[in-house]
Each structure stands twice: as C-alpha cells, then as structure tokens.
Scaffold this motif. Sequence first.
Motif, mmCIF file in Angstrom:
data_model
loop_
_atom_site.group_PDB
_atom_site.id
_atom_site.type_symbol
_atom_site.label_atom_id
_atom_site.label_comp_id
_atom_site.label_asym_id
_atom_site.label_seq_id
_atom_site.Cartn_x
_atom_site.Cartn_y
_atom_site.Cartn_z
ATOM 1 N N MET A 26 81.269 57.829 25.565
ATOM 2 C CA MET A 26 80.952 59.247 25.750
ATOM 3 C C MET A 26 81.694 59.754 26.985
ATOM 4 N N GLY A 27 81.997 61.026 26.977
ATOM 5 C CA GLY A 27 82.740 61.559 28.101
ATOM 6 C C GLY A 27 82.273 62.942 28.515
ATOM 7 N N ALA A 87 85.147 62.283 33.300
ATOM 8 C CA ALA A 87 84.720 60.883 33.352
ATOM 9 C C ALA A 87 84.331 60.423 31.959
ATOM 10 N N VAL A 88 84.445 59.129 31.758
ATOM 11 C CA VAL A 88 84.078 58.489 30.497
ATOM 12 C C VAL A 88 83.205 57.293 30.801
ATOM 13 N N ILE A 89 82.241 57.028 29.922
ATOM 14 C CA ILE A 89 81.461 55.801 30.008
ATOM 15 C C ILE A 89 81.517 55.128 28.649
ATOM 16 N N THR A 90 81.902 53.862 28.654
ATOM 17 C CA THR A 90 82.044 53.148 27.389
ATOM 18 C C THR A 90 80.699 52.629 26.917
ATOM 19 N N THR A 147 82.758 52.624 33.459
ATOM 20 C CA THR A 147 83.023 54.022 33.788
ATOM 21 C C THR A 147 84.473 54.215 34.231
ATOM 22 N N ILE A 148 85.018 55.338 33.829
ATOM 23 C CA ILE A 148 86.402 55.691 34.153
ATOM 24 C C ILE A 148 86.396 57.135 34.639
ATOM 25 N N PHE A 188 81.651 62.594 41.574
ATOM 26 C CA PHE A 188 81.114 62.660 40.221
ATOM 27 C C PHE A 188 80.641 61.273 39.815
ATOM 28 N N SER A 189 79.536 61.236 39.063
ATOM 29 C CA SER A 189 79.021 59.969 38.588
ATOM 30 C C SER A 189 78.512 60.144 37.164
ATOM 31 N N ILE A 190 79.055 59.348 36.246
ATOM 32 C CA ILE A 190 78.630 59.401 34.852
ATOM 33 C C ILE A 190 77.723 58.216 34.567
ATOM 34 N N SER A 191 76.690 58.446 33.772
ATOM 35 C CA SER A 191 75.770 57.381 33.389
ATOM 36 C C SER A 191 75.218 57.699 32.007
ATOM 37 N N ARG A 192 74.574 56.713 31.417
ATOM 38 C CA ARG A 192 73.992 56.914 30.097
ATOM 39 C C ARG A 192 72.673 56.201 29.981
#
Length: 121
Positions: free
Chosen positions: A34-35, A49-52, A57-58, A67-71
């Motif tokens: 998801m991005g 950002a993308v999280i696989t 995380t990328i 920025f911080s991406i999480s799921r």
Amino acid sequence: QVQLVESGGGLVQAGESLRLSCVASGMDFDNEAMGWYRQILGGQREMVAVITRRFITIYEDFAKGRFSISRDNAKRTVYLDVSSLKPEDTAVYYCGGGGSVGPQTALVRYWGQGTQVTVSS
C-alpha cells in the motif's frame, strides 16, 4: 468492488502533526503493498511512501524524517503520520493499492478519493 477511503486531512498550522488513514475493502489487503501519494496543485501525483505486505517501508527522499507509513492488517488500514508540517506539504493526499505500488503512479491499480491537507504558515 475495491474501495479505499482516506480520512484525516484538514487545515493545520505549520509545525503541527497529523495522521492520515486509509481503510481498504474488497481487496486482499494483507497481501498487498500500500502507498501514500500526494498531488500538489498544478503538479503531478508523486509517491510519498510505500509499505509492503511484509511491512518494509520505502520513502521518497523528501519524506524521510517527517513522514511515517504504517499498517494495521486487522483494521485493513494504512496510516501516514506527518510531523513538523510545512506549507509546501499542502496537497491532496491519496492512498493507493493493488497493481505495482511504487513511484510509477500509472502502475497503481486502485486509488482513494484523496484527502486535502492544507498547511498555513
């Protein structure tokens, strides 16, 4: 039918923080990268950002540090936390999933409707 629904945008002051959320339905969320993307007025949509599916995380260079991406797979939700907001962060922020999630936006299969973030100075 796949749906991605973003929330959390709004008008904030420079220096503040916010959290964007994207709830997914109709897709195999656990197994999809998801991005978060953004589109500044008059500009192209760009990856933030993308999280696989394995929680790797990328980040684009501009997003590293603030920025911080999480799921949360149990909630079928992907988050974007942004700190120390700047006026230049003003944009519509989109959630993307399916297809090939990464810098090439044309390869992302599903998009949310976007949420506006406006940062005042």
